[in-house]
Design an enzyme around this catalytic site. Structure first.
Site, short mmCIF file in Angstrom:
data_model
loop_
_atom_site.label_atom_id
_atom_site.label_comp_id
_atom_site.label_asym_id
_atom_site.label_seq_id
_atom_site.Cartn_x
_atom_site.Cartn_y
_atom_site.Cartn_z
N CYS A 14 0.81 -1.22 0.00
CA CYS A 14 0.00 0.00 0.00
C CYS A 14 0.85 1.28 0.00
O CYS A 14 0.67 2.16 -0.85
CB CYS A 14 -1.00 -0.01 1.15
SG CYS A 14 -0.30 0.17 2.81
N HIS A 26 -2.91 1.40 6.68
CA HIS A 26 -3.25 1.27 5.25
C HIS A 26 -3.45 2.66 4.65
O HIS A 26 -4.04 3.55 5.28
CB HIS A 26 -4.52 0.44 5.07
CG HIS A 26 -4.76 0.06 3.64
ND1 HIS A 26 -4.00 -0.89 2.98
CD2 HIS A 26 -5.66 0.52 2.73
CE1 HIS A 26 -4.43 -1.02 1.73
NE2 HIS A 26 -5.42 -0.17 1.55
N HIS A 67 -5.73 1.70 -4.56
CA HIS A 67 -4.88 1.21 -3.48
C HIS A 67 -4.39 -0.20 -3.79
O HIS A 67 -4.94 -0.89 -4.66
CB HIS A 67 -5.62 1.24 -2.13
CG HIS A 67 -6.64 0.14 -1.98
ND1 HIS A 67 -6.83 -0.55 -0.80
CD2 HIS A 67 -7.52 -0.42 -2.87
CE1 HIS A 67 -7.78 -1.46 -0.96
NE2 HIS A 67 -8.21 -1.40 -2.19
#
Length: 356
Positions: free
Chosen positions: A271, A319, A331
């Site tokens: 990420c 994240h 993402h």
């Protein structure tokens, strides 16, 4: 009183029935105790999602340790080069002092100050020479230079030793975090392996559909970008230009690429690796960890989000994604999935940052 009658022993037939019943009950109990029910797809997905979330937390810590290790290694290399140069300078100074000693020997004998300088413990000499005030006027500058250089050399050596100790410590933490990631991913895979054949087929079909969707998004975005002078148009997402346009354009081009923990591209990403790569494409360097990227710019209210902003999720910010407008982000999700478009409301949203 009359005598009690003893109960008659059970007949052989009755014994056989009882024995069979007991044995059957024992087998049934044993089977009940050891049989493991096939886990349902829903329960496995829940456990796997939890393990993947825990793995991602470890992955971001791993990324932080890795970035720290690389920084420390660079600093340690520079310090060691500095120590080597300092030692070369000291060797040259001692050679010059040796020449002075030779000349003095041919004339009136070696001056005590020079003799001490050529001792195996030059640092000790410098202190003794200063205390005894034995430096003659003609050698003052040379001996002072040697003294200062020795002090710098000792300081640099001590700093290099401390830096290498830190490097060892960070390396140990990096290795431990890597084990944690691998352990959680192995647990998740073990759970998936317990699924029935039918559930595995369902899960594979879902994953195939997700990959196909991501590939279609990538192809459609690339087509629209080529027809709109490089400006991607993802559904109703707001068009982006300038730096934000470069960031969104880069992220769009990565759709469908696999997630790989610890990866920063070009073929795979995690990420924060994806967000860092997108910003590099726009000429901006971001920290490696998602938690550090949180501190890389100004906080942005949800209602003020613009394409290119960093969006963060979960209470510990483990994240991060790239906002593209219309309530969506690009993402890199987790192991086993690909870079995708997702609504920011799909996972626990914590906030956004616009790097300077």
């Amino acid at each position: 009183m009359g005598k009690r009658r003893k109960p008659s022993p059970p007949s052989r037939a009755r014994l056989a029935v009882l024995t069979t019943a007991v044995a059957g009950g024992a087998v049934l109990a044993a089977g009940t105790a050891h049989a493991e029910p096939t886990p349902t797809l829903a329960s496995v997905k829940e456990q796997v999602d939890k393990l993947n979330e825990e793995a991602e937390q470890s992955i971001e810590r791993y990324n932080g340790f890795q970035a720290r290790q690389q920084s420390l290694q660079g600093d340690a290399n520079r310090l060691q080069d500095k120590v080597a140069r300092g030692q070369e300078t000291m060797n040259e100074l001692r050679t010059r002092l040796g020449a002075v000693a030779g000349e003095q020997y041919r004339t009136n004998g070696i001056d005590p100050s020079v003799q001490l300088m050529l001792d195996s413990d030059p640092a000790g000499y410098l202190e003794r020479a200063a205390a005894q005030n034995q430096v003659v006027e003609g050698q003052t500058a040379l001996l002072k230079q040697a003294r200062d250089e020795q002090r710098r050399l000792d300081q640099d050596r001590a700093e290099a030793a401390a830096m290498l100790a830190q490097l060892d410590s960070v390396g140990a933490s990096l290795g431990e975090e890597k084990k944690q990631v691998q352990a959680r991913l192995a647990q998740a895979q073990a759970l998936l392996n317990k699924l029935s054949a039918a559930d595995r087929a369902k899960l594979n079909a879902q994953e195939s559909a997700e990959k196909a969707k991501a590939a279609a998004q990538q192809a459609a975005a690339a087509d629209r970008a080529s027809r709109a002078a490089g400006r991607p148009d993802l559904g109703a997402a707001a068009p982006a230009s300038g730096r934000a346009g470069d960031i969104v354009k880069f992220a769009t081009a990565q759709l469908g690429k696999p997630y790989e923990w610890g990866a920063t591209g070009p073929g795979t990403f995690d990420c924060s690796g994806l967000t860092g790569a997108a910003y590099r494409a726009a000429g901006v360097k971001l920290p490696r960890m998602s938690q550090d990227q949180w501190n890389a710019g100004a906080r942005i209210a949800r209602g003020d989000l613009q394409p290119g902003d960093l969006v963060f999720f979960y209470s510990d910010l483990h994240h991060v994604g790239l906002y593209i407008g219309d309530g969506k982000m690009i993402h890199a999700p987790r192991t086993g999935k690909n870079v995708e478009v997702l609504a920011i409301s799909a996972i626990p949203y914590m906030g956004a940052v616009r790097p300077a």
